[in-house]
Enzyme design. Structure first.
Site, mmCIF file in Angstrom:
data_model
loop_
_atom_site.group_PDB
_atom_site.id
_atom_site.type_symbol
_atom_site.label_atom_id
_atom_site.label_comp_id
_atom_site.label_asym_id
_atom_site.label_seq_id
_atom_site.Cartn_x
_atom_site.Cartn_y
_atom_site.Cartn_z
ATOM 1 N N ARG A 105 -2.361 3.350 -9.391
ATOM 2 C CA ARG A 105 -3.621 3.429 -10.163
ATOM 3 C C ARG A 105 -3.368 3.522 -11.670
ATOM 4 O O ARG A 105 -2.252 3.799 -12.111
ATOM 5 C CB ARG A 105 -4.500 4.565 -9.662
ATOM 6 N N ASP A 174 3.507 16.453 -3.082
ATOM 7 C CA ASP A 174 2.667 17.637 -3.322
ATOM 8 C C ASP A 174 3.475 18.916 -3.104
ATOM 9 O O ASP A 174 3.311 19.897 -3.829
ATOM 10 C CB ASP A 174 1.452 17.609 -2.388
ATOM 11 N N HIS A 201 -3.724 13.899 0.622
ATOM 12 C CA HIS A 201 -3.026 13.617 -0.639
ATOM 13 C C HIS A 201 -3.995 13.041 -1.670
ATOM 14 O O HIS A 201 -3.905 11.874 -2.034
ATOM 15 C CB HIS A 201 -1.850 12.663 -0.398
HETATM 16 P P1 NAD Z 1 4.598 -0.814 -8.218
HETATM 17 O O1 NAD Z 1 3.514 -1.741 -8.598
HETATM 18 O O2 NAD Z 1 5.613 -0.474 -9.233
HETATM 19 O O3 NAD Z 1 5.369 -1.362 -6.939
HETATM 20 C C1 NAD Z 1 4.696 -1.832 -5.816
HETATM 21 C C2 NAD Z 1 5.523 -2.951 -5.229
HETATM 22 O O4 NAD Z 1 4.856 -3.414 -4.051
HETATM 23 C C3 NAD Z 1 5.669 -4.168 -6.174
HETATM 24 O O5 NAD Z 1 7.039 -4.479 -6.358
HETATM 25 C C4 NAD Z 1 4.935 -5.282 -5.440
HETATM 26 O O6 NAD Z 1 5.517 -6.563 -5.639
HETATM 27 C C5 NAD Z 1 5.074 -4.812 -3.999
HETATM 28 N N1 NAD Z 1 4.121 -5.422 -3.092
HETATM 29 C C6 NAD Z 1 2.811 -5.688 -3.284
HETATM 30 N N2 NAD Z 1 2.297 -6.295 -2.208
HETATM 31 C C7 NAD Z 1 3.296 -6.410 -1.311
HETATM 32 C C8 NAD Z 1 3.407 -6.950 0.000
HETATM 33 N N3 NAD Z 1 2.350 -7.506 0.603
HETATM 34 N N4 NAD Z 1 4.585 -6.880 0.624
HETATM 35 C C9 NAD Z 1 5.657 -6.331 0.026
HETATM 36 N N5 NAD Z 1 5.634 -5.814 -1.208
HETATM 37 C C10 NAD Z 1 4.465 -5.853 -1.870
HETATM 38 O O7 NAD Z 1 3.904 0.531 -7.666
HETATM 39 P P2 NAD Z 1 4.594 1.949 -7.387
HETATM 40 O O8 NAD Z 1 4.505 2.779 -8.599
HETATM 41 O O9 NAD Z 1 5.913 1.743 -6.730
HETATM 42 O O10 NAD Z 1 3.545 2.570 -6.325
HETATM 43 C C11 NAD Z 1 3.407 2.001 -5.052
HETATM 44 C C12 NAD Z 1 2.315 2.733 -4.265
HETATM 45 O O11 NAD Z 1 2.689 4.099 -4.033
HETATM 46 C C13 NAD Z 1 0.979 2.808 -4.988
HETATM 47 O O12 NAD Z 1 -0.066 2.547 -4.087
HETATM 48 C C14 NAD Z 1 0.899 4.242 -5.486
HETATM 49 O O13 NAD Z 1 -0.398 4.700 -5.658
HETATM 50 C C15 NAD Z 1 1.602 4.957 -4.353
HETATM 51 N N6 NAD Z 1 2.107 6.301 -4.645
HETATM 52 C C16 NAD Z 1 2.011 7.241 -3.668
HETATM 53 C C17 NAD Z 1 2.498 8.522 -3.864
HETATM 54 C C18 NAD Z 1 2.416 9.544 -2.764
HETATM 55 O O14 NAD Z 1 2.602 10.733 -3.037
HETATM 56 N N7 NAD Z 1 2.195 9.166 -1.532
HETATM 57 C C19 NAD Z 1 3.090 8.858 -5.094
HETATM 58 C C20 NAD Z 1 3.179 7.878 -6.072
HETATM 59 C C21 NAD Z 1 2.670 6.591 -5.852
HETATM 60 C C1 LMR Z 2 0.757 11.006 -7.138
HETATM 61 O O1 LMR Z 2 0.311 12.016 -6.602
HETATM 62 O O2 LMR Z 2 1.482 11.057 -8.148
HETATM 63 C C2 LMR Z 2 0.472 9.652 -6.536
HETATM 64 O O3 LMR Z 2 -0.455 9.739 -5.507
HETATM 65 C C3 LMR Z 2 0.132 8.619 -7.542
HETATM 66 C C4 LMR Z 2 -1.225 8.794 -8.146
HETATM 67 O O4 LMR Z 2 -1.968 7.813 -8.184
HETATM 68 O O5 LMR Z 2 -1.545 9.885 -8.597
#
Ligand code: NAD
Ligand code: LMR
Length: 336
Positions: A105, A174, A201
Site C-alpha cells: 500500500r 505484529d 493483521h
Molecule cells: P513489492 O511490490 O515490492 O513486491 C511484490 C512482488 O510480487 C513484485 O516483485 C511483483 O512482481 C510480484 N508479483 C505480482 N504479481 C505476481 C504474480 N501474479 N505472481 C508472482 N509474483 C507476482 O511488494 P512487497 O513490499 O514485497 O509486499 C508484498 C505484499 O506483502 C504486499 O501485499 C504487502 O502489503 C504485504 N505485506 C504484508 C505484511 C504482513 O505482515 N503480512 C508485511 C509487509 C507487507
Molecule cells: C505491515 O504491517 O507493515 C504490513 O501489513 C504492510 C502495511 O501495509 O502496513
C-alpha cells in the site's frame, strides 16, 4: 559418495560431500520473490541450514537475483522461475510456500484497498499449491491478510485439497513489533520478550495480550495503551516514512524468516515455542483468528486457542472479531 575438497582457509584437502548429495532438508518456494520482501526473505532463507532447496518465483525475471544468491557458500541450492506459467514448477514438491506476491500500500490507503488486486494472485497461487504440492505448508504474507487467507482457503476447497492445519496468514511482524517496542520500553533485550498477539493483521484487529507478556510488563494503563496503538499502526508508521516507496519489507522478511523456521522445526518434529498465526479457528465467532500455535509434521500440531485475557483485552478482541468476520466474508464471497 565422499569426494576430496580443498579448505578455503588452509588449503589442506578434506573429505566432503558434494552439495547435491547433502541430506535433503526442506524445499521452500517464495512467490513474489523479486519484490521488496521476497529478496531479503530469500537471502535469509539461503542462510538457514534447514533449507536445502529454494525456489524463487515472480512475474518479473528472477534469473539475475538467483545468480547473485547462488554464489553464497551455504548448503542451499537456489532455482529461478518467472512468468505465470512457471509458478507451478516453482511450487511443485515444495514443503513450504511463502506467498508475498502482490501490491503493497501507499500512504493514505488501507490494507483492504489492496484486495481487488491481490486476491486473484493469492487465489491462483493457492490453487497451484493444491494441485502441485498439496502437502505444503502455506504462509500468506500478501495483504490484506485478514481477507486473502479466506480466499486461499476457498481456492483450495475448490480443488478438494484444503487442509486447515497447513494454511497460515503470517502475522509474525505484529509479534516482532510488540517484542521490540516492549523491550525498548522496559530497557531489556527484545529477544527476551514473549507476548501473544492475537486477532488479525490490520489496525484494531491486532490485539497484543499484555497481561500474558513475559517477563511481566512494567508500565501503567496509559503506557500499555500507547504501545498497543503503536503496534496496531506499525505498518502505517513504515508506509509514511517510506513516502510512496512501499511498506515494510526488511522487518517483514525478518519476521517471515522466523515464521518459516518455526514451520520447518515443526516439520522436523522439533518444535520451538508457540508462534502466533492467522488460521482457521473456532475460538471465537470469526472463522479465522491468530492465536499461539505449536507446529508439527502436518502443520498445526496444537492450536493453543485464546490466552487468558483481562477485561480490556476482551473488549479489544470483541472489536477485532466483528471486523474479522466482515473481512473473511469478503474473501469467501469473492470466491463464490
Ligand atoms: P513489492 O511490490 O515490492 O513486491 C511484490 C512482488 O510480487 C513484485 O516483485 C511483483 O512482481 C510480484 N508479483 C505480482 N504479481 C505476481 C504474480 N501474479 N505472481 C508472482 N509474483 C507476482 O511488494 P512487497 O513490499 O514485497 O509486499 C508484498 C505484499 O506483502 C504486499 O501485499 C504487502 O502489503 C504485504 N505485506 C504484508 C505484511 C504482513 O505482515 N503480512 C508485511 C509487509 C507487507
Ligand atoms: C505491515 O504491517 O507493515 C504490513 O501489513 C504492510 C502495511 O501495509 O502496513
Amino acid at each position: 559418495a565422499a569426494v576430496m575438497a580443498q579448505c578455503r582457509h588452509c588449503w589442506r584437502l578434506y573429505q566432503a560431500t558434494p552439495s547435491h548429495m547433502q541430506t535433503r532438508q526442506f524445499k521452500v518456494a517464495v512467490i513474489g520473490a523479486a519484490g521488496g520482501i521476497g529478496q531479503p526473505l530469500a537471502l535469509l532463507l539461503m542462510t538457514n541450514k534447514l533449507v536445502t532447496e529454494l525456489a524463487v518465483h515472480d512475474i518479473e525475471p528472477t534469473t539475475g537475483f538467483r545468480k547473485d544468491l547462488s554464489h553464497m557458500d551455504t548448503g542451499c541450492q537456489v532455482k529461478a522461475y518467472f512468468g505465470s506459467d512457471q509458478m507451478k514448477t516453482a511450487i511443485k514438491g515444495a514443503d513450504i510456500v511463502m506467498i508475498t506476491a502482490g501490491m503493497p500500500r501507499k500512504p493514505g490507503q488501507t490494507r483492504d484497498f489492496l484486495f481487488d488486486t491481490n486476491a486473484p494472485i493469492v487465489a491462483k497461487a493457492a490453487a497451484l499449491v493444491s494441485e502441485h504440492s498439496s502437502h505444503a505448508l502455506v504462509g500468506i504474507i500478501t495483504n490484506p491478510v485478514n481477507a486473502v487467507v479466506a480466499v486461499a482457503a476457498e481456492a483450495m476447497k475448490k480443488c478438494g485439497r484444503y487442509d486447515p492445519r497447513r494454511l497460515f496468514g503470517v502475522t509474525t511482524l505484529d509479534v516482532v513489533r510488540a517484542e521490540k517496542f516492549i523491550g525498548d520500553h522496559m530497557e531489556i533485550n527484545p529477544r527476551k520478550v514473549r507476548i501473544p498477539v492475537i486477532g488479525g493483521h490490520a489496525g484494531t484487529t491486532i490485539v497484543p495480550i499484555f497481561s500474558q507478556c513475559q517477563p511481566p510488563f512494567e508500565g501503567d494503563k496509559e503506557c500499555i495503551e500507547s504501545i498497543v496503538k503503536r503496534i496496531q499502526t506499525g505498518g502505517d508508521e513504515v508506509v509514511k516514512a517510506k513516502a510512496f516507496k512501499g511498506s515494510a519489507t526488511l522487518s517483514m522478511a525478518y519476521a517471515a524468516a522466523r515464521f518459516t523456521n518455526a514451520l520447518m522445526r515443526g516439520l522436523k518434529g522439533e518444535p520451538g515455542p508457540p508462534e502466533c498465526a492467522y488460521v482457521e479457528s473456532d475460538a471465537t465467532d470469526s472463522p479465522f483468528l491468530s492465536t499461539p500455535l505449536t507446529f508439527g509434521p502436518k502443520g498445526i500440531a496444537k492450536n493453543h486457542g485464546l490466552p487468558e485475557l483481562d477485561e480490556r483485552e476482551k473488549q479489544q478482541l470483541k472489536v477485532a472479531v466483528d471486523a474479522l468476520k466482515k473481512s473473511v466474508s469478503k474473501g469467501v464471497k469473492y470466491m463464490e
